[in-house]
Motif scaffolding. Structure first.
Motif, PDB file in Angstrom:
ATOM      1  N   ALA A 205     -72.527 -56.936 -33.369  1.00 11.38           N
ATOM      2  CA  ALA A 205     -71.108 -56.032 -33.411  1.00 11.38           C
ATOM      3  C   ALA A 205     -71.156 -55.452 -32.172  1.00 11.38           C
ATOM      4  CB  ALA A 205     -71.459 -54.936 -34.364  1.00 11.38           C
TER       5      ALA A 205
ATOM      6  N   LEU B  22     -69.620 -58.551 -29.675  1.00 14.08           N
ATOM      7  CA  LEU B  22     -68.378 -58.719 -29.843  1.00 14.08           C
ATOM      8  C   LEU B  22     -67.352 -57.500 -29.457  1.00 14.08           C
ATOM      9  CD1 LEU B  22     -68.770 -60.338 -33.426  1.00 14.08           C
ATOM     10  CD2 LEU B  22     -67.810 -61.576 -31.364  1.00 14.08           C
ATOM     11  N   ALA B  23     -67.858 -56.350 -29.630  1.00 11.12           N
ATOM     12  CA  ALA B  23     -66.667 -55.297 -29.221  1.00 11.12           C
ATOM     13  C   ALA B  23     -66.562 -55.221 -27.760  1.00 11.12           C
ATOM     14  CB  ALA B  23     -67.189 -53.946 -30.025  1.00 11.12           C
TER      15      ALA B  23
ATOM     16  N   PHE C 129     -57.010 -58.198 -31.157  1.00 11.45           N
ATOM     17  CA  PHE C 129     -58.424 -58.144 -31.796  1.00 11.45           C
ATOM     18  C   PHE C 129     -58.794 -57.134 -32.666  1.00 11.45           C
ATOM     19  CE2 PHE C 129     -59.073 -59.849 -27.577  1.00 11.45           C
ATOM     20  CZ  PHE C 129     -59.787 -60.981 -27.576  1.00 11.45           C
ATOM     21  N   THR C 130     -59.229 -57.629 -33.967  1.00 12.64           N
ATOM     22  CA  THR C 130     -59.493 -56.663 -34.861  1.00 12.64           C
ATOM     23  C   THR C 130     -60.921 -56.932 -35.385  1.00 12.64           C
ATOM     24  OG1 THR C 130     -57.440 -56.464 -36.053  1.00 12.64           O
ATOM     25  CG2 THR C 130     -59.041 -55.744 -37.326  1.00 12.64           C
ATOM     26  N   LEU C 131     -61.788 -56.236 -35.330  1.00  9.88           N
ATOM     27  CA  LEU C 131     -63.348 -56.277 -35.581  1.00  9.88           C
ATOM     28  C   LEU C 131     -63.483 -55.355 -36.859  1.00  9.88           C
ATOM     29  CD1 LEU C 131     -65.713 -57.352 -34.676  1.00  9.88           C
ATOM     30  CD2 LEU C 131     -66.091 -55.330 -33.456  1.00  9.88           C
TER      31      LEU C 131
ATOM     32  N   LEU D 211     -69.597 -59.112 -40.815  1.00 15.80           N
ATOM     33  CA  LEU D 211     -69.148 -58.562 -39.217  1.00 15.80           C
ATOM     34  C   LEU D 211     -67.707 -59.631 -39.277  1.00 15.80           C
ATOM     35  CD1 LEU D 211     -68.520 -56.957 -36.766  1.00 15.80           C
ATOM     36  CD2 LEU D 211     -70.383 -58.839 -35.985  1.00 15.80           C
TER      37      LEU D 211
ATOM     38  N   LEU E 225     -64.273 -60.901 -37.128  1.00 19.33           N
ATOM     39  CA  LEU E 225     -63.385 -60.705 -35.994  1.00 19.33           C
ATOM     40  C   LEU E 225     -62.338 -61.535 -36.175  1.00 19.33           C
ATOM     41  CD1 LEU E 225     -63.153 -59.802 -32.975  1.00 19.33           C
ATOM     42  CD2 LEU E 225     -64.091 -61.799 -32.360  1.00 19.33           C
TER      43      LEU E 225
END
Length: 95
Positions: free
Chosen positions: A45, A48-49, A64-66, A73, A75
């Motif tokens: 996480a 990716l963030a 982007f949406t996480l 998780l 994305l």
């Protein structure tokens, strides 16, 4: 639409994304991008963030949406149609 990275920076960023995308448990193409599902681990996480935030600096047209749940998780990456070639190059999808 263009990425502001060039040369080795762009190649390095592309490699980083591809390494993470390879870890996806599932991949769904959506009309304006793609959705990737990963195992919900704090390390992944964070990676990716961090990478999505860095990507926003050079390619502000990406959205982007996480989403983090206890088991998954997710994305989601969206881009306008004019950025379809860049989305395809980075994530290997068609828009």
């Amino acid at each position: 639409m263009a990425c502001t990275l060039g040369g080795s920076e762009l190649a390095g960023r592309t490699r980083e994304w591809r390494r993470l995308v390879e870890q996806a448990e599932s991949r769904t193409e959506i009309p304006d991008g793609l959705r990737l599902s990963f195992p919900a681990t704090p390390d992944l996480a964070g990676r990716l963030a961090t990478l999505a935030a860095a990507e926003q600096d050079c390619c502000s047209f990406y959205d982007f949406t996480l989403h983090l749940s206890p088991t998954t998780l997710e994305l989601t990456v969206r881009a306008p149609a004019t950025a379809a070639p860049l989305l395809a190059e980075l994530f290997g999808v068609t828009v």
